[in-house]
Design a protein around this motif. Structure first.
Motif, PDB file in Angstrom:
ATOM      1  N   UNK A 163      27.499 -21.913 -88.191  1.00 11.75           N
ATOM      2  CA  UNK A 163      26.858 -22.216 -86.915  1.00 11.75           C
ATOM      3  C   UNK A 163      27.695 -23.099 -86.009  1.00 11.75           C
ATOM      4  N   UNK A 164      28.960 -23.328 -86.391  1.00 11.25           N
ATOM      5  CA  UNK A 164      29.847 -24.204 -85.620  1.00 11.25           C
ATOM      6  C   UNK A 164      31.148 -23.508 -85.212  1.00 11.25           C
ATOM      7  N   UNK A 165      31.198 -22.186 -85.362  1.00 13.90           N
ATOM      8  CA  UNK A 165      32.377 -21.395 -85.000  1.00 13.90           C
ATOM      9  C   UNK A 165      33.605 -21.749 -85.832  1.00 13.90           C
ATOM     10  N   UNK A 166      33.408 -22.171 -87.063  1.00 15.26           N
ATOM     11  CA  UNK A 166      34.541 -22.551 -87.897  1.00 15.26           C
ATOM     12  C   UNK A 166      34.818 -21.561 -89.026  1.00 15.26           C
ATOM     13  N   UNK A 167      33.793 -20.924 -89.567  1.00 15.85           N
ATOM     14  CA  UNK A 167      34.000 -20.099 -90.765  1.00 15.85           C
ATOM     15  C   UNK A 167      34.399 -18.656 -90.453  1.00 15.85           C
ATOM     16  N   UNK A 168      33.999 -18.136 -89.305  1.00 19.84           N
ATOM     17  CA  UNK A 168      34.360 -16.772 -88.916  1.00 19.84           C
ATOM     18  C   UNK A 168      33.402 -15.685 -89.367  1.00 19.84           C
ATOM     19  N   UNK A 169      32.340 -16.026 -90.076  1.00 18.00           N
ATOM     20  CA  UNK A 169      31.398 -15.007 -90.559  1.00 18.00           C
ATOM     21  C   UNK A 169      30.727 -14.248 -89.420  1.00 18.00           C
ATOM     22  N   UNK A 170      30.627 -14.862 -88.269  1.00 16.98           N
ATOM     23  CA  UNK A 170      29.918 -14.271 -87.129  1.00 16.98           C
ATOM     24  C   UNK A 170      30.855 -13.587 -86.131  1.00 16.98           C
ATOM     25  N   UNK A 171      32.121 -13.434 -86.481  1.00 16.99           N
ATOM     26  CA  UNK A 171      33.113 -12.918 -85.537  1.00 16.99           C
ATOM     27  C   UNK A 171      32.811 -11.492 -85.091  1.00 16.99           C
ATOM     28  N   UNK A 172      32.870 -11.288 -83.785  1.00 15.37           N
ATOM     29  CA  UNK A 172      32.799  -9.966 -83.150  1.00 15.37           C
ATOM     30  C   UNK A 172      33.927  -9.917 -82.130  1.00 15.37           C
ATOM     31  N   UNK A 173      34.213  -8.747 -81.595  1.00 10.89           N
ATOM     32  CA  UNK A 173      35.202  -8.630 -80.523  1.00 10.89           C
ATOM     33  C   UNK A 173      34.457  -8.485 -79.200  1.00 10.89           C
ATOM     34  N   UNK A 174      34.811  -9.317 -78.237  1.00 11.38           N
ATOM     35  CA  UNK A 174      34.265  -9.236 -76.885  1.00 11.38           C
ATOM     36  C   UNK A 174      35.413  -8.774 -75.998  1.00 11.38           C
ATOM     37  N   UNK A 175      35.314  -7.546 -75.514  1.00 13.90           N
ATOM     38  CA  UNK A 175      36.398  -6.918 -74.759  1.00 13.90           C
ATOM     39  C   UNK A 175      37.718  -7.027 -75.512  1.00 13.90           C
ATOM     40  N   UNK A 176      37.675  -6.836 -76.833  1.00  8.95           N
ATOM     41  CA  UNK A 176      38.875  -6.817 -77.656  1.00  8.95           C
ATOM     42  C   UNK A 176      39.360  -8.166 -78.158  1.00  8.95           C
ATOM     43  N   UNK A 177      38.703  -9.235 -77.768  1.00  2.00           N
ATOM     44  CA  UNK A 177      39.106 -10.576 -78.182  1.00  2.00           C
ATOM     45  C   UNK A 177      38.165 -11.090 -79.266  1.00  2.00           C
ATOM     46  N   UNK A 178      38.713 -11.510 -80.426  1.00  4.08           N
ATOM     47  CA  UNK A 178      37.839 -12.065 -81.463  1.00  4.08           C
ATOM     48  C   UNK A 178      37.080 -13.277 -80.946  1.00  4.08           C
ATOM     49  N   UNK A 179      35.772 -13.266 -81.156  1.00  3.90           N
ATOM     50  CA  UNK A 179      34.886 -14.302 -80.616  1.00  3.90           C
ATOM     51  C   UNK A 179      33.854 -14.671 -81.664  1.00  3.90           C
ATOM     52  N   UNK A 180      33.556 -15.949 -81.782  1.00  4.51           N
ATOM     53  CA  UNK A 180      32.516 -16.411 -82.702  1.00  4.51           C
ATOM     54  C   UNK A 180      31.168 -16.265 -82.006  1.00  4.51           C
ATOM     55  N   UNK A 181      30.356 -15.326 -82.470  1.00  3.72           N
ATOM     56  CA  UNK A 181      29.096 -15.016 -81.792  1.00  3.72           C
ATOM     57  C   UNK A 181      28.023 -16.076 -81.997  1.00  3.72           C
ATOM     58  N   UNK A 182      28.208 -16.981 -82.955  1.00  2.00           N
ATOM     59  CA  UNK A 182      27.189 -18.020 -83.188  1.00  2.00           C
ATOM     60  C   UNK A 182      27.178 -19.073 -82.087  1.00  2.00           C
ATOM     61  N   UNK A 183      28.259 -19.171 -81.331  1.00  2.00           N
ATOM     62  CA  UNK A 183      28.319 -20.163 -80.248  1.00  2.00           C
ATOM     63  C   UNK A 183      28.515 -19.521 -78.872  1.00  2.00           C
ATOM     64  N   UNK A 184      28.565 -18.189 -78.816  1.00  2.00           N
ATOM     65  CA  UNK A 184      28.744 -17.477 -77.547  1.00  2.00           C
ATOM     66  C   UNK A 184      27.375 -17.145 -76.968  1.00  2.00           C
ATOM     67  N   UNK A 185      27.027 -17.691 -75.791  1.00  2.00           N
ATOM     68  CA  UNK A 185      25.732 -17.372 -75.199  1.00  2.00           C
ATOM     69  C   UNK A 185      25.671 -15.913 -74.738  1.00  2.00           C
ATOM     70  N   UNK A 186      24.522 -15.315 -74.891  1.00  2.00           N
ATOM     71  CA  UNK A 186      24.317 -13.932 -74.468  1.00  2.00           C
ATOM     72  C   UNK A 186      24.669 -13.764 -72.991  1.00  2.00           C
ATOM     73  N   UNK A 187      24.317 -14.734 -72.167  1.00  2.00           N
ATOM     74  CA  UNK A 187      24.594 -14.645 -70.732  1.00  2.00           C
ATOM     75  C   UNK A 187      26.069 -14.552 -70.402  1.00  2.00           C
ATOM     76  N   UNK A 188      26.931 -14.989 -71.307  1.00  2.00           N
ATOM     77  CA  UNK A 188      28.380 -14.966 -71.058  1.00  2.00           C
ATOM     78  C   UNK A 188      28.999 -13.605 -71.349  1.00  2.00           C
ATOM     79  N   UNK A 189      28.250 -12.693 -71.953  1.00  2.00           N
ATOM     80  CA  UNK A 189      28.819 -11.390 -72.300  1.00  2.00           C
ATOM     81  C   UNK A 189      28.209 -10.240 -71.509  1.00  2.00           C
ATOM     82  N   UNK A 190      27.483 -10.549 -70.458  1.00  2.00           N
ATOM     83  CA  UNK A 190      26.892  -9.504 -69.617  1.00  2.00           C
ATOM     84  C   UNK A 190      28.002  -8.591 -69.089  1.00  2.00           C
ATOM     85  N   UNK A 191      27.839  -7.296 -69.328  1.00  2.00           N
ATOM     86  CA  UNK A 191      28.790  -6.321 -68.837  1.00  2.00           C
ATOM     87  C   UNK A 191      30.049  -6.189 -69.660  1.00  2.00           C
ATOM     88  N   UNK A 192      30.144  -6.861 -70.792  1.00  2.00           N
ATOM     89  CA  UNK A 192      31.335  -6.793 -71.630  1.00  2.00           C
ATOM     90  C   UNK A 192      31.095  -5.892 -72.825  1.00  2.00           C
TER      91      UNK A 192
END
Length: 84
Positions: free
Chosen positions: A49-78
């Motif tokens: 839950x702190x973006x350190x372990x990588x278990x939640x990693x997804x790609x946002x427009x091809x960039x690895x991103x920790x989804x546990x700390x990425x707000x939904x509003x920041x990925x609109x249209x991606x």
């Protein structure tokens, strides 16, 4: 619907089988919760839950991103790609 209105209402676009889908959620909610709870994905996991372990990693427009700390509003249209 214009992108600015979509952000106000917390709708995030996500790629599923090549099709855009709309998720209605609080824009501050972590992307991980939308993926798991609203869309039924099980591959991104909750780990630290702190973006350190990588278990939640997804790609946002091809960039690895920790989804546990990425707000939904920041990925609109991606493009969101889960790793498994």
């Amino acid at each position: 619907m214009p992108d600015t209105v979509a952000r106000i209402f917390g709708r995030a676009l996500e790629q599923r089988l090549g099709k855009a889908v709309v998720v209605e959620a609080d824009p501050a909610m972590p992307l991980l919760y939308a993926l798991r709870s609203d869309l039924g994905y099980t591959s991104p996991k909750f780990g630290c839950g702190k973006a350190q372990c990588g278990a939640c990693t997804v790609h946002v427009d091809g960039t690895p991103t920790r989804s546990c700390v990425m707000p939904v509003g920041a990925v609109t249209g991606k493009r969101i790609t889960t790793l498994a």
